[in-house]
Design a protein around this motif. Structure first.
Motif, PDB file in Angstrom:
ATOM      1  N   GLU A  11       1.024  -1.166  -0.023  1.00  0.00           N
ATOM      2  CA  GLU A  11       0.044  -0.185  -0.149  1.00  0.00           C
ATOM      3  C   GLU A  11       0.706   1.270   0.052  1.00  0.00           C
ATOM      4  O   GLU A  11       0.548   2.345  -0.658  1.00  0.00           O
ATOM      5  CB  GLU A  11      -1.072   0.141   1.242  1.00  0.00           C
ATOM      6  N   LEU A  12       1.961   1.181   0.721  1.00  0.00           N
ATOM      7  CA  LEU A  12       2.732   2.504   0.777  1.00  0.00           C
ATOM      8  C   LEU A  12       3.529   2.717  -0.578  1.00  0.00           C
ATOM      9  O   LEU A  12       3.589   3.798  -1.006  1.00  0.00           O
ATOM     10  CB  LEU A  12       3.923   2.347   1.694  1.00  0.00           C
ATOM     11  N   ASP A 110      10.163  22.027  -1.097  1.00  0.00           N
ATOM     12  CA  ASP A 110       8.530  22.326  -1.099  1.00  0.00           C
ATOM     13  C   ASP A 110       7.769  21.072  -1.729  1.00  0.00           C
ATOM     14  O   ASP A 110       6.563  20.713  -1.446  1.00  0.00           O
ATOM     15  CB  ASP A 110       8.119  23.455  -1.639  1.00  0.00           C
ATOM     16  N   VAL A 111       8.147  20.620  -3.002  1.00  0.00           N
ATOM     17  CA  VAL A 111       7.650  19.671  -3.676  1.00  0.00           C
ATOM     18  C   VAL A 111       7.611  18.437  -2.946  1.00  0.00           C
ATOM     19  O   VAL A 111       6.689  17.759  -2.896  1.00  0.00           O
ATOM     20  CB  VAL A 111       8.349  19.297  -5.101  1.00  0.00           C
ATOM     21  N   VAL A 112       8.843  18.083  -2.279  1.00  0.00           N
ATOM     22  CA  VAL A 112       9.098  16.523  -1.869  1.00  0.00           C
ATOM     23  C   VAL A 112       8.238  16.717  -0.275  1.00  0.00           C
ATOM     24  O   VAL A 112       7.620  15.601  -0.003  1.00  0.00           O
ATOM     25  CB  VAL A 112      10.537  16.246  -1.674  1.00  0.00           C
ATOM     26  N   LYS A 113       8.504  17.690   0.234  1.00  0.00           N
ATOM     27  CA  LYS A 113       7.995  17.801   1.612  1.00  0.00           C
ATOM     28  C   LYS A 113       6.458  17.295   1.839  1.00  0.00           C
ATOM     29  O   LYS A 113       5.901  16.468   2.705  1.00  0.00           O
ATOM     30  CB  LYS A 113       8.288  18.896   2.480  1.00  0.00           C
ATOM     31  N   GLY A 114       5.804  18.184   0.884  1.00  0.00           N
ATOM     32  CA  GLY A 114       4.164  17.943   0.980  1.00  0.00           C
ATOM     33  C   GLY A 114       3.762  16.508   0.829  1.00  0.00           C
ATOM     34  O   GLY A 114       3.004  15.897   1.470  1.00  0.00           O
ATOM     35  N   LYS A 115       4.331  15.884  -0.039  1.00  0.00           N
ATOM     36  CA  LYS A 115       4.259  14.557  -0.465  1.00  0.00           C
ATOM     37  C   LYS A 115       4.568  13.509   0.499  1.00  0.00           C
ATOM     38  O   LYS A 115       3.851  12.387   0.618  1.00  0.00           O
ATOM     39  CB  LYS A 115       5.032  14.040  -2.004  1.00  0.00           C
ATOM     40  N   ILE A 116       5.910  13.607   1.060  1.00  0.00           N
ATOM     41  CA  ILE A 116       6.292  12.659   1.891  1.00  0.00           C
ATOM     42  C   ILE A 116       5.628  12.634   3.457  1.00  0.00           C
ATOM     43  O   ILE A 116       5.392  11.932   4.025  1.00  0.00           O
ATOM     44  CB  ILE A 116       7.887  12.945   2.201  1.00  0.00           C
ATOM     45  N   LYS A 117       4.896  13.880   3.523  1.00  0.00           N
ATOM     46  CA  LYS A 117       4.263  14.001   4.899  1.00  0.00           C
ATOM     47  C   LYS A 117       2.993  13.301   4.446  1.00  0.00           C
ATOM     48  O   LYS A 117       2.470  12.640   5.651  1.00  0.00           O
ATOM     49  CB  LYS A 117       3.950  15.399   5.072  1.00  0.00           C
ATOM     50  N   GLU A 118       2.418  13.238   3.463  1.00  0.00           N
ATOM     51  CA  GLU A 118       1.185  12.555   3.364  1.00  0.00           C
ATOM     52  C   GLU A 118       1.438  11.007   3.442  1.00  0.00           C
ATOM     53  O   GLU A 118       0.616  10.170   3.900  1.00  0.00           O
ATOM     54  CB  GLU A 118       0.678  12.855   1.812  1.00  0.00           C
ATOM     55  N   LEU A 119       2.579  10.539   2.667  1.00  0.00           N
ATOM     56  CA  LEU A 119       3.000   9.225   2.762  1.00  0.00           C
ATOM     57  C   LEU A 119       3.164   8.632   4.084  1.00  0.00           C
ATOM     58  O   LEU A 119       3.094   7.872   4.576  1.00  0.00           O
ATOM     59  CB  LEU A 119       4.332   8.999   2.086  1.00  0.00           C
ATOM     60  N   ALA A 120       3.861   9.522   5.002  1.00  0.00           N
ATOM     61  CA  ALA A 120       4.245   9.306   6.411  1.00  0.00           C
ATOM     62  C   ALA A 120       2.928   9.100   7.164  1.00  0.00           C
ATOM     63  O   ALA A 120       2.881   8.302   8.153  1.00  0.00           O
ATOM     64  CB  ALA A 120       5.316  10.343   6.969  1.00  0.00           C
ATOM     65  N   GLY A 121       1.863  10.065   6.976  1.00  0.00           N
ATOM     66  CA  GLY A 121       0.680  10.007   7.612  1.00  0.00           C
ATOM     67  C   GLY A 121       0.014   8.760   7.327  1.00  0.00           C
ATOM     68  O   GLY A 121      -0.658   8.215   8.352  1.00  0.00           O
ATOM     69  N   LEU A 123       1.525   5.736   6.747  1.00  0.00           N
ATOM     70  CA  LEU A 123       2.417   4.719   7.465  1.00  0.00           C
ATOM     71  C   LEU A 123       1.852   4.948   8.925  1.00  0.00           C
ATOM     72  O   LEU A 123       1.648   3.860   9.702  1.00  0.00           O
ATOM     73  CB  LEU A 123       3.665   5.147   7.489  1.00  0.00           C
ATOM     74  N   ALA A 124       1.786   6.182   9.688  1.00  0.00           N
ATOM     75  CA  ALA A 124       1.386   6.196  10.980  1.00  0.00           C
ATOM     76  C   ALA A 124      -0.212   5.806  11.457  1.00  0.00           C
ATOM     77  O   ALA A 124      -0.151   4.819  12.437  1.00  0.00           O
ATOM     78  CB  ALA A 124       1.596   7.929  11.422  1.00  0.00           C
ATOM     79  N   ARG A 125      -0.991   5.872  10.507  1.00  0.00           N
ATOM     80  CA  ARG A 125      -2.251   5.583  10.578  1.00  0.00           C
ATOM     81  C   ARG A 125      -2.457   4.071  10.552  1.00  0.00           C
ATOM     82  O   ARG A 125      -3.119   3.347  11.388  1.00  0.00           O
ATOM     83  CB  ARG A 125      -3.303   6.186   9.573  1.00  0.00           C
ATOM     84  N   GLY A 128       0.216   2.503  13.356  1.00  0.00           N
ATOM     85  CA  GLY A 128      -0.057   2.748  14.530  1.00  0.00           C
ATOM     86  C   GLY A 128       1.622   3.425  15.224  1.00  0.00           C
ATOM     87  O   GLY A 128       2.053   3.027  16.427  1.00  0.00           O
ATOM     88  N   ALA A 129       2.347   3.660  14.409  1.00  0.00           N
ATOM     89  CA  ALA A 129       3.581   4.008  14.649  1.00  0.00           C
ATOM     90  C   ALA A 129       4.109   5.583  14.617  1.00  0.00           C
ATOM     91  O   ALA A 129       3.440   6.405  13.918  1.00  0.00           O
ATOM     92  CB  ALA A 129       4.564   3.396  13.590  1.00  0.00           C
ATOM     93  N   GLU A 130       5.166   6.230  15.149  1.00  0.00           N
ATOM     94  CA  GLU A 130       5.732   7.517  15.187  1.00  0.00           C
ATOM     95  C   GLU A 130       6.257   7.761  13.996  1.00  0.00           C
ATOM     96  O   GLU A 130       7.091   6.599  13.380  1.00  0.00           O
ATOM     97  CB  GLU A 130       6.384   7.722  16.424  1.00  0.00           C
ATOM     98  N   VAL A 131       6.353   8.666  13.337  1.00  0.00           N
ATOM     99  CA  VAL A 131       7.114   9.079  12.052  1.00  0.00           C
ATOM    100  C   VAL A 131       7.623  10.435  11.944  1.00  0.00           C
ATOM    101  O   VAL A 131       7.309  11.102  12.771  1.00  0.00           O
ATOM    102  CB  VAL A 131       6.458   8.971  10.895  1.00  0.00           C
TER     103      VAL A 131
END
Length: 372
Positions: A11-12, A110-121, A123-125, A128-131
Motif C-alpha cells: 500500500e505504501l 517544497d515539492v517533496v515535503k508535502g508529498k512525503i508528509k502524506e505518505l508518512a501519515g 504509515l502512521a495510521r 500505529g507508529a511514530e514518524v
C-alpha cells in the motif's frame, strides 16, 4: 514477512507512486554502521570547507538513532528531475547565466515535503507508529541510506546513481518507530567508469567516492559566503548557481527518461536566462524572478557576485558598462568581483578606474582585487 506487513508495504509503495515518487525503498536504521567513521574522516580532512554546520551536527548525522532514538526503519523515496537538455551544452553559451538543473524548477524541499508528509501519515495510521520526515533540512545522510534501501548506489562523484534515473533523484526520508522489512541494498555499479571524476574542472575528487568541497564549484557558487577564490573564477565559466558536470556525464542518465511523466519540469524563463538579464536584475527583481526556487535562498548579493565572475569569463565587452557600475556598490562582495571582471573585460578601462576606486575603498579584499 507477514501478510499484514506485506500488505502495508504494498500500500505504501502504491501510494508513493500515486504521489509522484519514482523510487521507494526501506532500510534498517542501523544498516550503515560505517557512516560515522567515513563522516569523521572527511571532517578531519577539512573536506566540508566552510560548512561548519556539518561538524556541529556530526554526532546526530553519523547514525539515525543519534537523531531520533526511537527510529527502527527508514523509508527513502526519490523523484526524478532529469533535465530535458544536456547541461554540458549550456556551458558553451557565454551569453547564458547557467543555473544548475535542480534549481531551474520549483524548490524541491517544497515539492517533496508535502508529498512525503502524506505518505508518512498513511504509515502512521496503518502501523500505529511514530514518524518523522526529512528533506535535506536535518542532519540525515540521505544518499547512503538510499543506497541501503536499494534506490541506487553512491557513485564515484558521491551522488546517488539509479539504474532507472541516473544521477537525477531528489531524495526524502521517513524515519519511523515501526520495524519494517528492509529491501536489499543496491550494489555499487560504476565499474571502471571515471567520467564523473575526469570531467571535474577543479579536481574536486581526491579519490573515487570522495569529494573535497574546497575544490567544488557547486560549493563556491551556492554555499560559500565570501569572494570567489581566484583559482576558482575561470573554471566557473558561466555557472552562476551550482555545477552539473559530474552528474551530467554519468552514462546511467540515458535511462532517466523512463519517468518523464512524473519528473519535475524546469521553468522556461530560467532555461533561457541570459547573463545580460542577470546583470540588469535588482534585488526586488531577483526576489520576484526566483521566488519558489532554490536560487532564492542564495540572495541577490551572492548571485550577483557569481554573475560578475561569469561576466568576466564571457569576454563580451558589451557587459563593461554594467560591470563598471558595480564598482561603487555598497556590498564588498560585489565591488570585489566587479573589479576582477572589469580587468578581464577591459584592462584599459580598469586601469583608469583603479585610482578612484582605491581612494574610496575601505575593504582590504576589494583593495587587493584592484592591486592584483
Amino acid at each position: 514477512m507477514s501478510r499484514s506487513a506485506a500488505a502495508l508495504i504494498a500500500e505504501l509503495r502504491e501510494r508513493a507512486r500515486a504521489l509522484g515518487f519514482d523510487a521507494f525503498g526501506i532500510a534498517s536504521a542501523s544498516a550503515r554502521p560505517d557512516l560515522e567513521g567515513k563522516l569523521l574522516a572527511a571532517l578531519d580532512r577539512g573536506w566540508h570547507g566552510g560548512m561548519e554546520w556539518m561538524r556541529e551536527t556530526a554526532p546526530r548525522r553519523a547514525r539515525p538513532e543519534n537523531l531520533w532514538a526511537d527510529v527502527k526503519s527508514v523509508i527513502m523515496v526519490g523523484i526524478n528531475y532529469g533535465p530535458e537538455t544536456d547541461p554540458m551544452e549550456r556551458l558553451a553559451d557565454n551569453g547564458l547565466a547557467n543555473i544548475s538543473a535542480y534549481a531551474r524548477m520549483r524548490d524541491y524541499h517544497d515539492v517533496v515535503k508535502g508529498k512525503i508528509k502524506e505518505l508518512a501519515g498513511l504509515l502512521a495510521r496503518r502501523a500505529g507508529a511514530e514518524v518523522k520526515v526529512f528533506v535535506d533540512t536535518a542532519p540525515v545522510m540521505e544518499k547512503p541510506l538510499a543506497e541501503a534501501a536499494g534506490l541506487g548506489w553512491q557513485g564515484k562523484h558521491t551522488v546517488l546513481v539509479s539504474r532507472e534515473f541516473g544521477s537525477w533523484l531528489f531524495l526524502g526520508a521517513i524515519f519511523t518507530s515501526a520495524e519494517l522489512p528492509a529491501d536489499a541494498p543496491h550494489p555499487e555499479s560504476c565499474g571502471r567508469c571515471t567520467r564523473c571524476l575526469d570531467i571535474c574542472p577543479t579536481n574536486a575528487f581526491p579519490a573515487p567516492f570522495q569529494l573535497d568541497a574546497r575544490k567544488c564549484l557547486a560549493y563556491y557558487s551556492v554555499e560559500h559566503k565570501g569572494q570567489i577564490p581566484v583559482e576558482m573564477r575561470e573554471p566557473m565559466g558561466n555557472r552562476i548557481f551550482g555545477c552539473d558536470d559530474c552528474l551530467a556525464v554519468c552514462p546511467w542518465n540515458k535511462f532517466a527518461s523512463k519517468a518523464r511523466e512524473a519528473k519535475l519540469q524546469a521553468r522556461a524563463d530560467l532555461e533561457h536566462f541570459g547573463l545580460a538579464d542577470l546583470l540588469a536584475l535588482d534585488d526586488a527583481g531577483f526576489r520576484s524572478l526566483f521566488s519558489g526556487t532554490p536560487v532564492r535562498r542564495l540572495g541577490w548579493v551572492r548571485l550577483m557576485r557569481n554573475g560578475l565572475v561569469a561576466a568576466g569569463n564571457s569576454g563580451d565587452r558589451r557587459h563593461v558598462g554594467r560591470v563598471e557600475s558595480f564598482a561603487d556598490h555598497p556590498e564588498p562582495l560585489i565591488r570585489g568581483m566587479a573589479a576582477w571582471a572589469l580587468k578581464k573585460l577591459d584592462p584599459e578601462r580598469a586601469r583608469m578606474r583603479k585610482a578612484r576606486a582605491l581612494a574610496n575603498e575601505t575593504d582590504p579584499e576589494v583593495t587587493d582585487e584592484w592591486l592584483a
